[in-house]
Write an enzyme that holds these catalytic residues in place. Structure first.
Site, PDB file in Angstrom:
ATOM      1  N   ASN A 276       2.146   1.470   4.510  1.00 47.73           N
ATOM      2  CA  ASN A 276       2.595   0.247   5.000  1.00 47.73           C
ATOM      3  C   ASN A 276       2.426   0.168   6.424  1.00 47.73           C
ATOM      4  OD1 ASN A 276       5.542  -2.032   5.602  1.00 47.73           O
ATOM      5  ND2 ASN A 276       3.357  -2.755   5.008  1.00 47.73           N
TER       6      ASN A 276
ATOM      7  N   CYS B 233      -1.350   0.607   7.394  1.00 45.37           N
ATOM      8  CA  CYS B 233      -2.710   0.451   7.735  1.00 45.37           C
ATOM      9  C   CYS B 233      -3.175  -0.947   6.774  1.00 45.37           C
ATOM     10  CB  CYS B 233      -3.670   1.576   7.104  1.00 45.37           C
ATOM     11  SG  CYS B 233      -3.421   2.861   8.062  1.00 45.37           S
ATOM     12  N   ARG B 234      -3.242  -0.592   5.585  1.00 47.72           N
ATOM     13  CA  ARG B 234      -3.904  -1.706   4.600  1.00 47.72           C
ATOM     14  C   ARG B 234      -2.989  -2.915   4.573  1.00 47.72           C
ATOM     15  NH1 ARG B 234      -4.925   2.024  -0.408  1.00 47.72           N
ATOM     16  NH2 ARG B 234      -3.214   3.009   0.702  1.00 47.72           N
ATOM     17  N   SER B 235      -1.607  -2.748   4.000  1.00 50.70           N
ATOM     18  CA  SER B 235      -1.165  -3.942   3.374  1.00 50.70           C
ATOM     19  C   SER B 235      -0.583  -4.776   4.813  1.00 50.70           C
ATOM     20  CB  SER B 235       0.277  -3.472   2.826  1.00 50.70           C
ATOM     21  OG  SER B 235       0.970  -2.558   3.406  1.00 50.70           O
TER      22      SER B 235
ATOM     23  N   CYS C 202       0.974  -1.187  -0.116  1.00 50.55           N
ATOM     24  CA  CYS C 202      -0.088  -0.015  -0.044  1.00 50.55           C
ATOM     25  C   CYS C 202       1.026   1.192   0.077  1.00 50.55           C
ATOM     26  CB  CYS C 202      -0.911   0.021   1.150  1.00 50.55           C
ATOM     27  SG  CYS C 202      -0.106  -0.026   2.920  1.00 50.55           S
TER      28      CYS C 202
ATOM     29  N   ASP D 238      -7.893   3.613   1.005  1.00 54.79           N
ATOM     30  CA  ASP D 238      -7.062   4.350   2.011  1.00 54.79           C
ATOM     31  C   ASP D 238      -7.855   4.644   3.406  1.00 54.79           C
ATOM     32  OD1 ASP D 238      -5.027   5.450   3.741  1.00 54.79           O
ATOM     33  OD2 ASP D 238      -4.537   6.698   1.981  1.00 54.79           O
TER      34      ASP D 238
HETATM   35  P1  4NP Z   1      -1.519   2.866   4.206  1.00 52.34           P
HETATM   36  O1  4NP Z   1      -2.518   4.062   4.677  1.00 52.34           O
HETATM   37  O2  4NP Z   1      -1.196   3.192   2.855  1.00 52.34           O
HETATM   38  O3  4NP Z   1      -3.038   1.976   3.940  1.00 52.34           O
HETATM   39  O4  4NP Z   1      -0.717   2.271   5.192  1.00 52.34           O
HETATM   40  C1  4NP Z   1      -1.690   5.347   4.849  1.00 52.34           C
HETATM   41  C2  4NP Z   1      -0.544   5.525   5.935  1.00 52.34           C
HETATM   42  C3  4NP Z   1      -0.146   6.811   5.872  1.00 52.34           C
HETATM   43  C4  4NP Z   1      -0.392   7.602   5.059  1.00 52.34           C
HETATM   44  C5  4NP Z   1      -1.094   7.406   4.065  1.00 52.34           C
HETATM   45  C6  4NP Z   1      -1.897   6.454   3.852  1.00 52.34           C
HETATM   46  N1  4NP Z   1       0.395   8.920   4.987  1.00 52.34           N
HETATM   47  O5  4NP Z   1       0.096   9.885   4.352  1.00 52.34           O
HETATM   48  O6  4NP Z   1       1.331   9.040   5.756  1.00 52.34           O
END
Ligand code: 4NP
Length: 168
Positions: free
Chosen positions: A21, A23-25, A18, A136
């Site tokens: 790294n 939340c989703r992945s 994602c 996201d």
């Molecule tokens: P992820 O979520 O891609 O599912 O881990 C996010 C985590 C951090 C950010 C964006 C999305 N960020 O902008 O820091």
């Protein structure tokens, strides 16, 4: 890669990707690992996850993601890391959570064979017809995190069935 040794040799290596790294992945990795363990398939798969953005490197998953996952029985302990070029050699399947992730991965792939390793998680979502990607949740409330887990619990089952079929 971590644990790059004889033990991983005959396993199918799957990397979930994602943006951050956190939340989703890592949630996808946790859900898939639980499913693999429950089906007695842990000797067949090696899982990891990474982000296209490295700003959270070293962090545990987001506390909201950990809390929502914990309620469903998943203990998320992965430490965030940024994807690197060698991941395209080390892993057999690279699973993107959304179209932006897929585009970033596509740009990084060094060969056509590496690019062919990239698949969209949304392709395996069957119970939620309005979603062909995993959205996201970072700027969302509790529903966003619950939705991610709903989508992942659905898609991981279908992805695992598909991988088992390919391994026959
Ligand atoms: P992820 O979520 O891609 O599912 O881990 C996010 C985590 C951090 C950010 C964006 C999305 N960020 O902008 O820091």
């Amino acid at each position: 890669m971590a644990n790059d040794n004889e033990l991983q040799k005959n396993k199918l290596k799957v990397l979930f990707v994602c943006l951050g790294n956190i939340c989703r992945s890592p949630a996808a990795q946790g859900v898939m690992q639980a499913l693999i363990d429950s089906r007695g398939l842990s000797d067949k798969f090696y899982l990891d996850s990474a982000g296209t953005y490295g700003g959270h490197a070293g962090d545990l998953p987001d506390s909201r993601m950990r809390q929502h996952a914990r309620r469903r029985g998943y203990d998320l302990t992965h430490r965030s890391r940024q994807i690197k070029g060698s991941d395209f050699e080390d892993f057999d399947v690279i699973v993107a959570m959304d179209e932006g992730n897929r585009r970033n991965l596509s740009r990084m792939a060094a060969t056509v064979d590496e690019e062919r390793k990239i698949v969209m998680m949304g392709r395996y979502i069957t119970k939620y017809p309005h979603y062909d990607y995993v959205p996201d949740p970072y700027y969302e409330g509790a529903e966003g995190f619950e939705l991610v887990l709903d989508l992942l619990e659905d898609s991981c089952q279908v992805l695992l069935d598909s991988l088992m079929e390919q391994m026959k």
